[in-house]
Motif scaffolding. Structure first.
Motif, PDB file in Angstrom:
ATOM      1  N   ALA A 158      47.640  -1.616 -27.632  1.00  0.00           N
ATOM      2  CA  ALA A 158      46.581  -0.971 -28.408  1.00  0.00           C
ATOM      3  C   ALA A 158      45.590  -0.262 -27.493  1.00  0.00           C
ATOM      4  O   ALA A 158      45.100   0.833 -27.818  1.00  0.00           O
ATOM      5  CB  ALA A 158      45.855  -2.011 -29.262  1.00  0.00           C
ATOM      6  N   THR A 159      45.304  -0.854 -26.344  1.00  0.00           N
ATOM      7  CA  THR A 159      44.378  -0.230 -25.402  1.00  0.00           C
ATOM      8  C   THR A 159      44.958   1.055 -24.831  1.00  0.00           C
ATOM      9  O   THR A 159      44.239   2.050 -24.671  1.00  0.00           O
ATOM     10  CB  THR A 159      44.047  -1.211 -24.271  1.00  0.00           C
ATOM     11  OG1 THR A 159      43.465  -2.397 -24.824  1.00  0.00           O
ATOM     12  CG2 THR A 159      43.084  -0.593 -23.281  1.00  0.00           C
ATOM     13  N   VAL A 160      46.250   1.046 -24.502  1.00  0.00           N
ATOM     14  CA  VAL A 160      46.897   2.262 -23.991  1.00  0.00           C
ATOM     15  C   VAL A 160      46.807   3.383 -25.026  1.00  0.00           C
ATOM     16  O   VAL A 160      46.474   4.536 -24.698  1.00  0.00           O
ATOM     17  CB  VAL A 160      48.365   1.974 -23.620  1.00  0.00           C
ATOM     18  CG1 VAL A 160      49.104   3.271 -23.320  1.00  0.00           C
ATOM     19  CG2 VAL A 160      48.435   1.049 -22.418  1.00  0.00           C
ATOM     20  N   ILE A 161      47.102   3.061 -26.283  1.00  0.00           N
ATOM     21  CA  ILE A 161      47.018   4.074 -27.344  1.00  0.00           C
ATOM     22  C   ILE A 161      45.591   4.598 -27.464  1.00  0.00           C
ATOM     23  O   ILE A 161      45.356   5.814 -27.556  1.00  0.00           O
ATOM     24  CB  ILE A 161      47.489   3.475 -28.686  1.00  0.00           C
ATOM     25  CG1 ILE A 161      48.971   3.110 -28.608  1.00  0.00           C
ATOM     26  CG2 ILE A 161      47.260   4.464 -29.830  1.00  0.00           C
ATOM     27  CD1 ILE A 161      49.488   2.359 -29.824  1.00  0.00           C
ATOM     28  N   SER A 162      44.619   3.694 -27.452  1.00  0.00           N
ATOM     29  CA  SER A 162      43.221   4.092 -27.565  1.00  0.00           C
ATOM     30  C   SER A 162      42.790   4.956 -26.391  1.00  0.00           C
ATOM     31  O   SER A 162      42.100   5.974 -26.567  1.00  0.00           O
ATOM     32  CB  SER A 162      42.341   2.851 -27.669  1.00  0.00           C
ATOM     33  OG  SER A 162      40.980   3.191 -27.676  1.00  0.00           O
ATOM     34  N   MET A 163      43.192   4.576 -25.176  1.00  0.00           N
ATOM     35  CA  MET A 163      42.787   5.323 -23.996  1.00  0.00           C
ATOM     36  C   MET A 163      43.412   6.721 -23.964  1.00  0.00           C
ATOM     37  O   MET A 163      42.751   7.693 -23.591  1.00  0.00           O
ATOM     38  CB  MET A 163      43.197   4.554 -22.734  1.00  0.00           C
ATOM     39  CG  MET A 163      42.389   3.304 -22.465  1.00  0.00           C
ATOM     40  SD  MET A 163      40.628   3.601 -22.171  1.00  0.00           S
ATOM     41  CE  MET A 163      39.966   3.057 -23.740  1.00  0.00           C
ATOM     42  N   VAL A 164      44.670   6.828 -24.345  1.00  0.00           N
ATOM     43  CA  VAL A 164      45.340   8.137 -24.340  1.00  0.00           C
ATOM     44  C   VAL A 164      44.676   9.077 -25.336  1.00  0.00           C
ATOM     45  O   VAL A 164      44.337  10.227 -25.015  1.00  0.00           O
ATOM     46  CB  VAL A 164      46.841   7.976 -24.655  1.00  0.00           C
ATOM     47  CG1 VAL A 164      47.485   9.342 -24.879  1.00  0.00           C
ATOM     48  CG2 VAL A 164      47.547   7.257 -23.514  1.00  0.00           C
ATOM     49  N   ILE A 165      44.469   8.607 -26.560  1.00  0.00           N
ATOM     50  CA  ILE A 165      43.844   9.452 -27.577  1.00  0.00           C
ATOM     51  C   ILE A 165      42.407   9.784 -27.184  1.00  0.00           C
ATOM     52  O   ILE A 165      41.982  10.951 -27.245  1.00  0.00           O
ATOM     53  CB  ILE A 165      43.870   8.755 -28.953  1.00  0.00           C
ATOM     54  CG1 ILE A 165      45.314   8.529 -29.409  1.00  0.00           C
ATOM     55  CG2 ILE A 165      43.131   9.589 -29.994  1.00  0.00           C
ATOM     56  CD1 ILE A 165      45.426   7.752 -30.709  1.00  0.00           C
ATOM     57  N   GLY A 166      41.640   8.789 -26.783  1.00  0.00           N
ATOM     58  CA  GLY A 166      40.241   9.018 -26.440  1.00  0.00           C
ATOM     59  C   GLY A 166      40.070   9.927 -25.237  1.00  0.00           C
ATOM     60  O   GLY A 166      39.199  10.808 -25.236  1.00  0.00           O
ATOM     61  N   THR A 167      40.903   9.741 -24.202  1.00  0.00           N
ATOM     62  CA  THR A 167      40.794  10.581 -23.008  1.00  0.00           C
ATOM     63  C   THR A 167      41.171  12.021 -23.317  1.00  0.00           C
ATOM     64  O   THR A 167      40.491  12.965 -22.881  1.00  0.00           O
ATOM     65  CB  THR A 167      41.694  10.026 -21.894  1.00  0.00           C
ATOM     66  OG1 THR A 167      41.304   8.678 -21.593  1.00  0.00           O
ATOM     67  CG2 THR A 167      41.583  10.869 -20.642  1.00  0.00           C
ATOM     68  N   LEU A 168      42.257  12.221 -24.069  1.00  0.00           N
ATOM     69  CA  LEU A 168      42.701  13.571 -24.402  1.00  0.00           C
ATOM     70  C   LEU A 168      41.649  14.318 -25.219  1.00  0.00           C
ATOM     71  O   LEU A 168      41.270  15.454 -24.883  1.00  0.00           O
ATOM     72  CB  LEU A 168      44.025  13.506 -25.158  1.00  0.00           C
ATOM     73  CG  LEU A 168      44.630  14.848 -25.581  1.00  0.00           C
ATOM     74  CD1 LEU A 168      44.929  15.704 -24.357  1.00  0.00           C
ATOM     75  CD2 LEU A 168      45.892  14.639 -26.415  1.00  0.00           C
ATOM     76  N   ILE A 169      41.164  13.695 -26.266  1.00  0.00           N
ATOM     77  CA  ILE A 169      40.169  14.359 -27.120  1.00  0.00           C
ATOM     78  C   ILE A 169      38.844  14.528 -26.372  1.00  0.00           C
ATOM     79  O   ILE A 169      38.161  15.554 -26.514  1.00  0.00           O
ATOM     80  CB  ILE A 169      39.976  13.575 -28.422  1.00  0.00           C
ATOM     81  CG1 ILE A 169      41.257  13.619 -29.255  1.00  0.00           C
ATOM     82  CG2 ILE A 169      38.805  14.118 -29.224  1.00  0.00           C
ATOM     83  CD1 ILE A 169      41.178  12.925 -30.580  1.00  0.00           C
ATOM     84  N   GLY A 170      38.471  13.550 -25.561  1.00  0.00           N
ATOM     85  CA  GLY A 170      37.238  13.673 -24.792  1.00  0.00           C
ATOM     86  C   GLY A 170      37.289  14.812 -23.792  1.00  0.00           C
ATOM     87  O   GLY A 170      36.325  15.569 -23.640  1.00  0.00           O
ATOM     88  N   LEU A 171      38.424  14.956 -23.104  1.00  0.00           N
ATOM     89  CA  LEU A 171      38.572  16.057 -22.147  1.00  0.00           C
ATOM     90  C   LEU A 171      38.510  17.412 -22.847  1.00  0.00           C
ATOM     91  O   LEU A 171      37.800  18.326 -22.407  1.00  0.00           O
ATOM     92  CB  LEU A 171      39.901  15.919 -21.398  1.00  0.00           C
ATOM     93  CG  LEU A 171      39.983  14.884 -20.277  1.00  0.00           C
ATOM     94  CD1 LEU A 171      41.409  14.772 -19.763  1.00  0.00           C
ATOM     95  CD2 LEU A 171      39.048  15.268 -19.132  1.00  0.00           C
ATOM     96  N   LEU A 172      39.249  17.550 -23.923  1.00  0.00           N
ATOM     97  CA  LEU A 172      39.317  18.845 -24.611  1.00  0.00           C
ATOM     98  C   LEU A 172      37.986  19.201 -25.270  1.00  0.00           C
ATOM     99  O   LEU A 172      37.547  20.355 -25.218  1.00  0.00           O
ATOM    100  CB  LEU A 172      40.433  18.812 -25.659  1.00  0.00           C
ATOM    101  CG  LEU A 172      41.856  18.628 -25.106  1.00  0.00           C
ATOM    102  CD1 LEU A 172      42.877  18.611 -26.244  1.00  0.00           C
ATOM    103  CD2 LEU A 172      42.201  19.717 -24.098  1.00  0.00           C
ATOM    104  N   SER A 173      37.332  18.223 -25.894  1.00  0.00           N
ATOM    105  CA  SER A 173      36.061  18.515 -26.562  1.00  0.00           C
ATOM    106  C   SER A 173      34.948  18.804 -25.560  1.00  0.00           C
ATOM    107  O   SER A 173      34.002  19.534 -25.875  1.00  0.00           O
ATOM    108  CB  SER A 173      35.657  17.342 -27.458  1.00  0.00           C
ATOM    109  OG  SER A 173      35.416  16.179 -26.686  1.00  0.00           O
ATOM    110  N   GLY A 174      35.054  18.254 -24.341  1.00  0.00           N
ATOM    111  CA  GLY A 174      34.047  18.527 -23.324  1.00  0.00           C
ATOM    112  C   GLY A 174      34.290  19.810 -22.561  1.00  0.00           C
ATOM    113  O   GLY A 174      33.342  20.485 -22.146  1.00  0.00           O
ATOM    114  N   TYR A 175      35.553  20.155 -22.376  1.00  0.00           N
ATOM    115  CA  TYR A 175      35.861  21.351 -21.590  1.00  0.00           C
ATOM    116  C   TYR A 175      35.738  22.627 -22.409  1.00  0.00           C
ATOM    117  O   TYR A 175      35.155  23.615 -21.953  1.00  0.00           O
ATOM    118  CB  TYR A 175      37.276  21.237 -21.011  1.00  0.00           C
ATOM    119  CG  TYR A 175      37.677  22.446 -20.203  1.00  0.00           C
ATOM    120  CD1 TYR A 175      37.260  22.574 -18.880  1.00  0.00           C
ATOM    121  CD2 TYR A 175      38.456  23.465 -20.750  1.00  0.00           C
ATOM    122  CE1 TYR A 175      37.608  23.693 -18.125  1.00  0.00           C
ATOM    123  CE2 TYR A 175      38.805  24.578 -20.010  1.00  0.00           C
ATOM    124  CZ  TYR A 175      38.378  24.682 -18.704  1.00  0.00           C
ATOM    125  OH  TYR A 175      38.718  25.798 -17.967  1.00  0.00           O
TER     126      TYR A 175
END
Length: 307
Positions: A111-128
């Motif tokens: 569950a943590t891997v799924i959360s980290m992948v989704i959160g990191t991807l969306i966080g990177l794209l929304s910030g960049y």
């Protein structure tokens, strides 16, 4: 050797230099981590439970978790034969605890891997990305953030059906917004740095900037946040299993607590059935929290010296 002796100095390639720097960085970080007593205590506790989970088939009989493998009486108190007593079906509570560690840790990590992948991807794209793309991703994250976690997880688990993969997926999908906001804030800060501006001037594309410059700089924060998120995921798995939304064919600490509550272990005085799984959940969550705080202190230079 000097150049006058005729020996040609050895020149390292860029990849070899990068590997050497990486090894030195890991050695330095490990030395810093060892200076954290609480982090080492958490790592020892975590290592003990991981060992139990991996060695479960070697130190216990797999048939001990099945009804056919029950060899004791109903709710027998601790004894020489059953160190932690038996459950309402005559199975050893200690055996159930050991096998339950495999499920609880596996679901929590997945569950943590799924959360980290989704959160990191969306966080990177929304910030960049600026403009409509970044704003849309940010609003999407905020929308998920305001939804209560437990009701959302219960609804998703009910719709998808009880299974370990479903529980991990539900927890991962419901717990990524916090990671996304953290990574977005880091990305916004890194995007304004001089070296990224030089990369843009030299013609670096968006994917190159994100993958080669931004992602490596936010990775330490992702890694530190991962250890803290695992504890939340394990607690969530315990909660969902306690509510009867876990896999009924698998033993976990949450399902043990659910069974103990169903038979009234508290009112009947069968403390050995309800206290051990609760203590295991607390110890694992505490160990991940201690390790996570220590890693965050090591990887974030702003926190060094504040212990």
């Amino acid at each position: 050797m000097s150049a006058a002796s005729g020996d040609v100095p050895v020149r390292l390639t860029a990849r070899q230099v990068a590997r050497r720097r990486r090894r030195e960085s890991w050695s330095r970080n490990w030395a810093d981590f060892r200076s954290h007593r609480s982090g080492l205590v958490g790592l020892i506790i975590l290592g003990f439970f991981v060992f139990l989970a991996l060695a479960a088939p070697l130190i216990t009989d797999p048939e001990g978790v099945t009804l056919s493998g029950a060899t004791g009486g109903v709710l027998e108190p601790p004894s020489r034969e059953f160190w932690l007593g038996t459950d309402d079906k005559g199975r050893s509570v200690l055996t159930l605890l050991i096998w339950g560690a495999r499920v609880s840790l596996a679901v929590g990590l997945l569950a943590t891997v799924i959360s980290m992948v989704i959160g990191t991807l969306i966080g990177l794209l929304s910030g960049y990305f600026t403009g409509k793309t970044g704003a849309l991703l940010f609003r999407f994250t905020e929308w998920f953030l305001v939804i209560p976690f437990l009701p959302l997880a219960i609804v998703l688990a009910t719709i998808l059906g009880p299974s370990l993969l479903t529980i991990a997926l539900v927890i991962g999908v419901a717990s990524w917004p916090g990671t996304a906001l953290l990574i977005r804030a880091q990305t916004l800060s890194i995007k304004e740095r001089a070296y990224l501006e030089r990369a843009r001037v030299l013609g670096a594309g968006r994917w190159h900037q994100i993958s080669r410059h931004i992602l490596p700089n936010v990775t330490p924060m992702v890694f530190a946040n991962t250890t803290l998120t695992v504890s939340v995921a394990i607690l969530s798995e315990t909660t969902l299993s306690f509510l009867g939304l876990g896999d009924p064919t698998r033993i976990s600490w949450g399902s043990m607590l659910d069974d103990a509550y169903s038979i009234g272990a508290i009112t009947t005085g069968s403390w050995w059935y309800i206290i051990p799984p609760g203590v295991c959940v607390v110890l694992v969550v505490l160990s991940f929290t201690l390790v996570g705080h220590a890693i965050e202190d090591v990887l974030d230079p702003r926190l060094k010296g504040r212990r």
